[in-house]
Scaffold this active site. Structure first.
Site, PDB file in Angstrom:
ATOM      1  N   HIS A 188     -14.161   2.873 -31.498  1.00 24.83           N
ATOM      2  CA  HIS A 188     -14.346   4.232 -32.005  1.00 24.83           C
ATOM      3  C   HIS A 188     -13.127   4.680 -32.799  1.00 24.83           C
ATOM      4  O   HIS A 188     -12.049   4.092 -32.668  1.00 24.83           O
ATOM      5  CB  HIS A 188     -14.583   5.215 -30.851  1.00 24.83           C
ATOM      6  CG  HIS A 188     -13.670   4.968 -29.682  1.00 24.83           C
ATOM      7  ND1 HIS A 188     -14.074   4.287 -28.550  1.00 24.83           N
ATOM      8  CD2 HIS A 188     -12.368   5.273 -29.455  1.00 24.83           C
ATOM      9  CE1 HIS A 188     -13.083   4.198 -27.692  1.00 24.83           C
ATOM     10  NE2 HIS A 188     -12.016   4.791 -28.211  1.00 24.83           N
TER      11      HIS A 188
ATOM     12  N   GLU B  41      -9.651  -6.078 -23.518  1.00 23.15           N
ATOM     13  CA  GLU B  41      -9.630  -5.057 -22.466  1.00 23.15           C
ATOM     14  C   GLU B  41     -11.084  -4.772 -22.114  1.00 23.15           C
ATOM     15  O   GLU B  41     -11.746  -3.957 -22.745  1.00 23.15           O
ATOM     16  CB  GLU B  41      -8.924  -3.779 -22.928  1.00 23.15           C
ATOM     17  CG  GLU B  41      -8.692  -2.798 -21.780  1.00 23.15           C
ATOM     18  CD  GLU B  41      -9.565  -1.560 -21.791  1.00 23.15           C
ATOM     19  OE1 GLU B  41      -9.584  -0.836 -20.789  1.00 23.15           O
ATOM     20  OE2 GLU B  41     -10.249  -1.297 -22.800  1.00 23.15           O
TER      21      GLU B  41
ATOM     22  N   ASP C 131      -9.171  -2.820 -27.398  1.00 20.82           N
ATOM     23  CA  ASP C 131      -9.514  -1.725 -26.490  1.00 20.82           C
ATOM     24  C   ASP C 131     -11.029  -1.558 -26.365  1.00 20.82           C
ATOM     25  O   ASP C 131     -11.745  -1.564 -27.378  1.00 20.82           O
ATOM     26  CB  ASP C 131      -8.898  -0.425 -27.041  1.00 20.82           C
ATOM     27  CG  ASP C 131      -9.248   0.772 -26.192  1.00 20.82           C
ATOM     28  OD1 ASP C 131      -8.768   0.840 -25.046  1.00 20.82           O
ATOM     29  OD2 ASP C 131     -10.009   1.640 -26.660  1.00 20.82           O
TER      30      ASP C 131
ATOM     31  N   ARG D 170      -4.362  -5.762 -28.331  1.00 19.39           N
ATOM     32  CA  ARG D 170      -5.195  -5.421 -27.171  1.00 19.39           C
ATOM     33  C   ARG D 170      -6.488  -4.815 -27.702  1.00 19.39           C
ATOM     34  O   ARG D 170      -6.473  -3.728 -28.284  1.00 19.39           O
ATOM     35  CB  ARG D 170      -4.454  -4.423 -26.284  1.00 19.39           C
ATOM     36  CG  ARG D 170      -5.273  -3.860 -25.126  1.00 19.39           C
ATOM     37  CD  ARG D 170      -4.455  -2.803 -24.414  1.00 19.39           C
ATOM     38  NE  ARG D 170      -5.114  -2.171 -23.305  1.00 19.39           N
ATOM     39  CZ  ARG D 170      -5.986  -1.157 -23.388  1.00 19.39           C
ATOM     40  NH1 ARG D 170      -6.344  -0.686 -24.557  1.00 19.39           N
ATOM     41  NH2 ARG D 170      -6.478  -0.624 -22.303  1.00 19.39           N
TER      42      ARG D 170
HETATM   43  C1  GLC Z   1      -9.685   1.971 -22.713  1.00 18.26           C
HETATM   44  C2  GLC Z   1      -8.393   2.639 -22.364  1.00 18.26           C
HETATM   45  C3  GLC Z   1      -8.661   4.017 -21.833  1.00 18.26           C
HETATM   46  C4  GLC Z   1      -9.413   4.803 -22.870  1.00 18.26           C
HETATM   47  C5  GLC Z   1     -10.661   4.049 -23.349  1.00 18.26           C
HETATM   48  C6  GLC Z   1     -11.231   4.645 -24.602  1.00 18.26           C
HETATM   49  O1  GLC Z   1     -10.487   1.770 -21.617  1.00 18.26           O
HETATM   50  O2  GLC Z   1      -7.675   1.860 -21.453  1.00 18.26           O
HETATM   51  O3  GLC Z   1      -7.470   4.672 -21.498  1.00 18.26           O
HETATM   52  O4  GLC Z   1      -9.806   6.024 -22.320  1.00 18.26           O
HETATM   53  O5  GLC Z   1     -10.359   2.705 -23.670  1.00 18.26           O
HETATM   54  O6  GLC Z   1     -10.504   4.289 -25.741  1.00 18.26           O
END
Ligand code: GLC
Length: 643
Positions: free
Chosen positions: A179, A321, A279, A277
């Site tokens: 996003h 992640e 995300d 990373r």
């Molecule tokens: C990942 C991050 C978290 C965040 C989410 C949305 O899970 O670790 O902190 O809220 O992504 O970007």
């Protein structure tokens, strides 16, 4: 299908290369193009693939042409040593740059602190420009090409990455690719009516499709961002917003989006970022009738992006992640046709959850069972092992795993929430409930590691015995992650046992999100106390640095060798075996506050009859009853005496 692209398409760029460099570029393309092509072809139409590939080749060639010579040299070094991130020498640290040291320059000044710990990998939480106001801790990115104003500039970031590199520390940065902030130029252009950019997002004129999707979609933030769609006045449409309403999911089914992120990735690689990373990677592909997580296309896209990076900036690796269920998790390191072709690293969320579960129940049976049933991951990858991070803990415990050891999954998850929020009788943990979801009964938990192991309560009560026991619990948790293999990552403050931040809610924009309770500012005075024996800071710091030092001297811990949880002999002792060519490495962890036995006859079969415990430096001690006895919360790392 074309096996290789047409180098004539980039002849103008290649014309600027020396013969050697051109040769190298062509070899890399030959090596990685099949992965790129296969990944893209699983997601896009043949015509889209053809167009996209031509542009990607150009992008890669220009990135190689413009690569900083020092980074180009790192590319070569890493190509010669592709397992660099798997070594026992690796140690990670994660923090918010501002909360750790004020700014990027501030972080540069604290490199010596990181060196003292032995850090070789530094994850700075989101550093790119976020939207103003609440930005989900920086995860709502407004511009991928500039740095958060208060942290510094792009040049400061380059300077920092170079300074870290010079000290053997790899910079890790977030790539938020599910996003963007609704203030990002793509979203602004979409709102202004530009159809090209509207197609970067998932928009729906009425509730028909959103309702259809919602039937099978979970909610990530049910408290402050219920539902997965947000009405936008300008677009006169519902926009897909998995996380907060200001975080607009991008449409990866659009090849333009792939191209944009490829470009962003190579830009970040150019700044000296070595680990990206990825995300919330689990969420990037949507499919009706599913929970829109872990879809096969996610892995195809990752494979294609990784192949491109291998061509253009092979020093850079990917970290997934994906905080998902154990059986889905292993796919992020590559299963089946994606074996070894997707992320190099992934968070071992299951291990983290099981550590907390074992400590609460003082029982290793569920942990052992679940970890034993995790499918093997490719030997070219590594887990990120961790005790805490900036996020809450969600109790990702599989109902079948729980059932197999006679537990009820739902009740066990409820027990863990009760335990870590101090509601369970006898628990002194000080976690907070994060995002209670009445539909599922889920209660995730926020709180610093110290607060969760009972250290905050023990210190406050002035209870010396409980204080020591809490420190022992936290060191045990860290021994497990340091002794697993992969990259252990310390969450800022754990090295000195930082308590919950009592003032977390008082900062603007934080009051609704109690994850800030475990994201304090680094109290450097307390860190200074690590030099004064007897303080909590000193006891944690010296305990942890001892574990780190021992880990770094133990090649048995190279991540290419899998960690294997053995059958238990005592329900309170977790045995983890690594069969390294140098000999066996057997870790024993007592997850209880009592002395517990491990039968010494089992050592013989593992080639450890004559073994030494690396942590104490002593020969293994077998009692008259034939057992090795482990003190409360003790760890042993046994290896053959001669190795
Ligand atoms: C990942 C991050 C978290 C965040 C989410 C949305 O899970 O670790 O902190 O809220 O992504 O970007």
């Amino acid at each position: 299908m074309r096996d290789l692209p047409n180098f004539l398409d980039v002849a103008d760029v290649l014309g600027e290369f020396s013969a050697d460099r051109r040769d190298l570029f062509e070899l890399r393309v030959q090596r990685w193009w099949p992965d790129l092509h296969a990944g893209l072809s699983e997601v896009y139409s043949p015509q889209e693939v053809e167009e996209l590939e031509a542009r990607l080749l150009y992008l890669a060639a220009t990135a190689v042409r413009d690569r900083d010579p020092e980074l180009a040299r790192l590319d070569q070094a890493r190509t010669l040593d592709p397992g660099w991130f798997q070594r026992e020498k690796m140690l990670g640290y994660a923090c918010y740059a501002d909360r750790f040291a004020g700014s990027l320059d501030g972080v540069r000044e604290q490199i010596s602190y990181l060196k003292e710990l032995g850090v070789t990998y530094l994850h700075l939480m989101p550093i790119l420009k976020p939207r103003d106001g609440d930005s989900d801790g920086g995860y709502a990115v407004a511009d991928y090409r500039s740095v958060r104003g208060d942290l510094g500039t792009v040049d400061d970031l380059k300077r920092l990455s170079a300074a870290l590199r010079a000290e053997g520390i790899s910079l890790v940065a977030d790539l938020v690719l599910n996003h963007v902030a609704k203030e990002h130029v793509w979203a602004q252009a979409a709102r202004a009516g530009n159809p090209k950019y509207r197609d970067y997002f998932l928009t729906f004129p009425d509730r028909y499709m959103p309702d259809a999707y919602e039937r099978t979609l979970p909610e990530v933030f049910p408290d402050f961002a219920p539902g997965n769609f947000t009405w936008d006045e300008d677009l006169q449409s519902w926009v897909w917003t998995t996380f907060n309403s200001f975080q607009w999911d991008v449409n990866w089914a659009n090849p333009e989006v792939f191209y944009e992120y490829a470009d962003v990735i190579l830009f970040l690689a150019g700044l000296g970022v070595e680990v990206l990373r990825l995300d919330a990677i689990a969420f990037i592909w949507k499919a009706l009738g599913t929970n829109c997580q872990n879809q096969p296309q996610v892995h195809s896209i990752t494979q294609a992006l990784r192949a491109l990076v291998r061509i253009a900036a092979p020093a850079v690796i990917f970290k997934a992640e994906a905080i998902v269920a154990p059986q889905d998790l292993v796919h992020y390191l590559g299963q089946g046709k994606h074996h070894g072709k997707v992320s190099d690293l992934a968070y071992h969320n299951s291990l983290m959850v099981q550590i907390w579960s074992m400590l609460a129940s003082k029982d290793a049976r569920l942990g052992a069972h679940s970890l034993q049933h995790l499918p093997p991951v490719p030997p070219t990858t590594a887990w990120i092992t961790y005790v805490r991070c900036h996020d809450d803990i969600g109790w990702a415990i599989d109902d079948r795993d729980a059932g197999a050891v006679g537990l009820n999954g739902y009740q066990h998850r409820a027990f863990l929430s009760d335990f870590y929020t101090g509601q369970f009788p006898g628990s002194t943990a000080r976690g907070l409930v994060f995002q209670y979801n009445p539909a599922t009964g889920d209660r995730r938990v926020s709180g610093s590691a110290a607060a969760l192991v009972g250290l905050d309560a023990a210190v406050e009560a002035g209870d010396r015995v409980a204080t020591q026991q809490s420190i022992d619990r936290l060191l045990l948790a860290y021994a497990i992650v340091l002794g697993w293999g992969g990259i252990p990552v310390i969450w800022m403050g754990d090295e000195i046992g930082l308590p919950n931040d009592q003032m977390w809610a008082s900062e603007p924009g934080h009051a609704d999100d109690n994850r800030w309770v475990h994201r304090p500012r680094m109290p450097w005075g307390r860190a200074e106390a690590r030099r004064y024996p007897g303080t909590v800071s000193a006891r944690m710091f010296s305990g942890l640095t001892h574990l780190i030092k021992v880990r770094k001297s133990a090649p048995f811990l190279d991540a290419s060798v899998p960690a294997q949880v053995l059958e238990l002999s005592d329900p309170g002792v977790l045995p983890v075996l690594r069969r390294h060519p140098l000999g066996s490495f057997l870790a024993l962890y007592n997850v209880t506050p009592e002395w517990r036995p491990w039968p010494s006859w089992r050592l013989g079969g593992l080639g450890l009859w004559d073994s030494v415990d690396l942590l104490s430096g002593r020969h293994v001690n077998v009692a008259d009853d034939g057992n090795v006895w482990l003190a409360p919360y003790a760890s042993l790392w046994l290896v053959p005496r001669e190795h």
